[in-house]
Design a protein around this motif. Structure first.
Motif, PDB file in Angstrom:
ATOM      1  N   TYR A  36      33.421 104.941 -23.888  1.00  0.00           N
ATOM      2  CA  TYR A  36      32.408 104.073 -23.958  1.00  0.00           C
ATOM      3  C   TYR A  36      31.522 103.538 -22.809  1.00  0.00           C
ATOM      4  N   ALA A  37      30.338 103.564 -22.794  1.00  0.00           N
ATOM      5  CA  ALA A  37      29.535 103.123 -21.660  1.00  0.00           C
ATOM      6  C   ALA A  37      28.317 102.396 -22.015  1.00  0.00           C
ATOM      7  N   GLN A  38      27.833 101.462 -21.009  1.00  0.00           N
ATOM      8  CA  GLN A  38      26.854 100.741 -21.038  1.00  0.00           C
ATOM      9  C   GLN A  38      25.576 101.303 -20.124  1.00  0.00           C
ATOM     10  N   ALA A  50      24.938 105.121 -16.523  1.00  0.00           N
ATOM     11  CA  ALA A  50      25.683 104.331 -17.371  1.00  0.00           C
ATOM     12  C   ALA A  50      26.948 103.915 -16.523  1.00  0.00           C
ATOM     13  N   LEU A  51      27.379 102.672 -16.888  1.00  0.00           N
ATOM     14  CA  LEU A  51      28.611 102.257 -16.327  1.00  0.00           C
ATOM     15  C   LEU A  51      29.800 102.505 -17.439  1.00  0.00           C
ATOM     16  N   ARG A  58      28.271 106.865 -13.996  1.00  0.00           N
ATOM     17  CA  ARG A  58      28.105 108.280 -14.156  1.00  0.00           C
ATOM     18  C   ARG A  58      26.738 108.387 -14.507  1.00  0.00           C
ATOM     19  N   LEU A  59      26.319 109.394 -14.337  1.00  0.00           N
ATOM     20  CA  LEU A  59      24.792 110.075 -14.365  1.00  0.00           C
ATOM     21  C   LEU A  59      25.103 110.807 -15.729  1.00  0.00           C
ATOM     22  N   CYS A  60      24.242 110.290 -16.804  1.00  0.00           N
ATOM     23  CA  CYS A  60      24.475 110.673 -18.316  1.00  0.00           C
ATOM     24  C   CYS A  60      23.142 111.500 -18.453  1.00  0.00           C
ATOM     25  N   ALA A  73      17.681 102.481 -24.333  1.00  0.00           N
ATOM     26  CA  ALA A  73      17.171 101.853 -23.287  1.00  0.00           C
ATOM     27  C   ALA A  73      18.374 101.225 -22.566  1.00  0.00           C
ATOM     28  N   ALA A  74      17.952 100.400 -21.339  1.00  0.00           N
ATOM     29  CA  ALA A  74      19.067 100.062 -20.567  1.00  0.00           C
ATOM     30  C   ALA A  74      19.628  98.736 -21.147  1.00  0.00           C
ATOM     31  N   GLY A  75      20.983  98.802 -21.058  1.00  0.00           N
ATOM     32  CA  GLY A  75      21.773  97.637 -21.733  1.00  0.00           C
ATOM     33  C   GLY A  75      22.501  98.154 -23.007  1.00  0.00           C
TER      34      GLY A  75
END
Length: 141
Positions: A36-38, A50-51, A58-60, A73-75
């Protein structure tokens, strides 16, 4: 005037909007090789930063099936597929909707410190829109 030979306009070419089907989809949990990432920020060219829940930024890369249909979108909370040969890069597999992200947090899949981007506060967002002053502050002005 020429006859219209097409079978519809741009909305037909885009496809039907089936929002009710998306709301009823089954909740997907992570498997081996997924995390999972945000999303922290969008970079363009179908990429984002994404964190991940494990603490690694990481670069996704957003897969082609999602590029024009699902807007990230961000978040947003996403499910990413980790790469065996590159630890600092991943692929976005799925974007969770706001209610699905809340369910993941309730199932303790996401850490409690993670703030969810719901698109708006439940109280209408009016609490932070003005500043409270005390009488002493006004006297100093």
């Amino acid at each position: 005037m020429p006859k219209n030979k097409g079978k519809g306009g741009k909305n037909r070419k885009r496809g039907k909007k089936e929002a009710d089907e998306e709301g009823k989809r089954e909740l997907m949990f992570k498997e081996d090789g997924q995390e999972y990432a945000q999303v922290t920020r969008m970079l363009g060219n179908a990429r984002c930063e994404a964190l991940c829940v494990d603490g690694t930024p990481r670069l996704c890369h957003i897969r082609g099936k999602m590029q024009n249909k699902v807007w990230v979108a961000a978040g947003d909370i996403v499910l990413v597929g980790l790469r065996d040969f590159q630890d600092d890069k991943a692929d976005v597999i799925l974007k969770y909707m706001a209610d699905e992200a809340r369910l993941l947090k309730a199932y303790l899949e996401l850490p409690g410190t993670l703030s969810l981007n719901d698109g708006g506060a439940e109280d209408g967002g009016q609490e932070d829109s003005y500043v409270h002053f005390e009488d002493e502050d006004i006297d100093k002005i």
